[in-house]
Design a protein around this motif. Structure first.
Motif, PDB file in Angstrom:
ATOM      1  N   ALA A  35      41.357  36.599  28.306  1.00  0.00           N
ATOM      2  CA  ALA A  35      40.305  36.609  27.284  1.00  0.00           C
ATOM      3  C   ALA A  35      40.958  36.561  25.924  1.00  0.00           C
ATOM      4  O   ALA A  35      41.059  37.546  25.213  1.00  0.00           O
ATOM      5  CB  ALA A  35      39.434  37.852  27.428  1.00  0.00           C
ATOM      6  N   ARG A  84      36.898  35.739  36.097  1.00  0.00           N
ATOM      7  CA  ARG A  84      37.187  36.860  36.974  1.00  0.00           C
ATOM      8  C   ARG A  84      38.023  37.896  36.225  1.00  0.00           C
ATOM      9  O   ARG A  84      38.925  37.551  35.454  1.00  0.00           O
ATOM     10  CB  ARG A  84      37.943  36.375  38.207  1.00  0.00           C
ATOM     11  CG  ARG A  84      38.271  37.467  39.218  1.00  0.00           C
ATOM     12  CD  ARG A  84      38.987  36.901  40.425  1.00  0.00           C
ATOM     13  NE  ARG A  84      38.131  35.930  41.133  1.00  0.00           N
ATOM     14  CZ  ARG A  84      38.547  35.199  42.163  1.00  0.00           C
ATOM     15  NH1 ARG A  84      39.789  35.309  42.595  1.00  0.00           N
ATOM     16  NH2 ARG A  84      37.712  34.363  42.737  1.00  0.00           N
ATOM     17  N   SER A  85      37.728  39.169  36.468  1.00  0.00           N
ATOM     18  CA  SER A  85      38.470  40.257  35.834  1.00  0.00           C
ATOM     19  C   SER A  85      39.494  40.803  36.815  1.00  0.00           C
ATOM     20  O   SER A  85      39.173  41.087  37.977  1.00  0.00           O
ATOM     21  CB  SER A  85      37.526  41.384  35.397  1.00  0.00           C
ATOM     22  OG  SER A  85      36.640  40.915  34.408  1.00  0.00           O
ATOM     23  N   SER A 144      43.326  43.311  37.117  1.00  0.00           N
ATOM     24  CA  SER A 144      44.229  44.279  36.517  1.00  0.00           C
ATOM     25  C   SER A 144      45.653  43.799  36.752  1.00  0.00           C
ATOM     26  O   SER A 144      46.021  43.462  37.887  1.00  0.00           O
ATOM     27  CB  SER A 144      44.015  45.659  37.143  1.00  0.00           C
ATOM     28  OG  SER A 144      44.985  46.578  36.658  1.00  0.00           O
ATOM     29  N   HIS A 181      39.621  43.769  39.541  1.00  0.00           N
ATOM     30  CA  HIS A 181      39.149  44.815  38.637  1.00  0.00           C
ATOM     31  C   HIS A 181      37.637  44.706  38.534  1.00  0.00           C
ATOM     32  O   HIS A 181      37.077  43.600  38.599  1.00  0.00           O
ATOM     33  CB  HIS A 181      39.807  44.674  37.256  1.00  0.00           C
ATOM     34  CG  HIS A 181      39.608  45.847  36.353  1.00  0.00           C
ATOM     35  ND1 HIS A 181      38.527  45.958  35.520  1.00  0.00           N
ATOM     36  CD2 HIS A 181      40.362  46.955  36.146  1.00  0.00           C
ATOM     37  CE1 HIS A 181      38.619  47.090  34.840  1.00  0.00           C
ATOM     38  NE2 HIS A 181      39.725  47.712  35.212  1.00  0.00           N
ATOM     39  N   GLY A 194      35.814  44.936  36.092  1.00  0.00           N
ATOM     40  CA  GLY A 194      35.355  44.269  34.880  1.00  0.00           C
ATOM     41  C   GLY A 194      35.193  45.219  33.718  1.00  0.00           C
ATOM     42  O   GLY A 194      35.357  46.440  33.849  1.00  0.00           O
ATOM     43  N   LEU A 195      34.864  44.657  32.583  1.00  0.00           N
ATOM     44  CA  LEU A 195      34.725  45.443  31.364  1.00  0.00           C
ATOM     45  C   LEU A 195      33.349  46.096  31.320  1.00  0.00           C
ATOM     46  O   LEU A 195      32.477  45.799  32.143  1.00  0.00           O
ATOM     47  CB  LEU A 195      34.944  44.545  30.146  1.00  0.00           C
ATOM     48  CG  LEU A 195      36.317  43.849  30.111  1.00  0.00           C
ATOM     49  CD1 LEU A 195      36.363  42.842  28.978  1.00  0.00           C
ATOM     50  CD2 LEU A 195      37.442  44.874  29.955  1.00  0.00           C
TER      51      LEU A 195
END
Length: 284
Positions: free
Chosen positions: A2, A24-25, A27, A49, A51-52
């Motif tokens: 991002a 896609r998120s 770690s 992960h 996500g945010l």
């Protein structure tokens, strides 16, 4: 990643590339290296992960990235009751500034600009790090951009005025010289840019305040600034807008209660004109 600025890159093993897809998120653990203005992430392990947080919005292009505007850095060098200003080939008086070279800090670019314009050494200049710089927006010389962002630092000359110099008199200019030392009023009248006049006035006042507070202690007296003290801020700024008189109900006349739809529960909501709102009972 991002990163809308293009300043972060990642390297990861082929076995983990399938986990990294757009939208896609994940770690990431590994090592981080900063080189040539970029942040390089060497990933050793990648895990999914969740996500945010809900409602997170990443930086959009143009909201935080101002790299399309050229940036220049300069400094106003003061000595005694005068400051040094450069003279262009067109006999224009200006505060020296320049765009930074590769791997050059803003402070280095500022001192180099003055050294090159005034034919002196950067070591003859002491930047005042406890005096905030002045930032101006110069529409001239911005190239294809509409404006250039210019940051001007305050600085002192490390040497005193030469013996016999007339510090209390206007400078008799040498039109063939690269620079001249000017008292405040003469510099204000000779600068061609209104933006530079504002910056010089601001830096002179902030430097005088720092000296008065013993934050800046020059080796030689420095009293660069207007002969007449500037007006206090309350005399320069317009008077504050009067607050409207309270209405009989207790709210200011301009903030009578209004009705609107509640964006969550859909029922009617009472809200004051200042933005406060209270939902009806059982709404949300």
């Amino acid at each position: 990643l991002a990163d809308s600025h293009g300043c972060v890159e990642a390297v990861l093993p082929k076995s983990m590339q399938a986990m990294v897809a757009r939208g896609r998120s994940v770690s990431v653990s590994g090592r981080v290296v900063s080189t040539e203005g970029k942040l390089l992430i060497a990933a050793l392990q990648v895990q999914p992960h969740r996500g945010l947080r809900d409602g997170y919005q990443p930086a959009q292009e143009g909201q935080r990235n101002a790299s399309e505007f050229p940036r220049r850095y300069g400094c106003l060098v003061m000595r005694g009751r005068k400051c040094v200003l450069a003279r262009s080939q067109e006999k224009k008086i200006y505060v020296p500034s320049d765009e930074p070279h590769t791997h050059e800090t803003p402070e280095q670019a500022a001192t180099r600009a003055v050294a090159e314009a005034c034919d002196i050494f950067p070591e003859e200049i002491a930047l005042l790090r406890d005096v905030p710089p002045a930032i101006i927006y110069d529409p001239e010389g911005a190239g294809l951009a509409s404006v250039a962002v210019v940051t001007i630092f305050a600085a002192l000359a490390i040497s005193p005025p030469p013996a016999g110099s007339r510090e209390d008199e206007d400078t008799v200019e040498d039109e063939e010289d690269l620079y001249d030392w000017f008292p405040f009023e003469q510099a204000l009248s000779r600068l061609a840019s209104q933006q530079e006049k504002v910056a010089m006035t601001r830096l002179a006042g902030d430097t005088a305040a720092a000296i008065a507070a013993n934050v800046v202690v020059p080796e030689y007296p420095c009293s660069f600034g207007p002969r007449e003290p500037l007006q206090p801020a309350q005399q320069i700024l317009p008077p504050p807008v009067p607050v409207p008189a309270p209405a009989p109900g207790g709210y200011p006349a301009a903030a009578r209660r209004m009705r609107a739809d509640c964006p969550r529960g859909g029922k009617r909501v009472f809200g004051a004109g200042f933005g406060a709102a209270n939902c009806d009972a059982g709404c949300c």
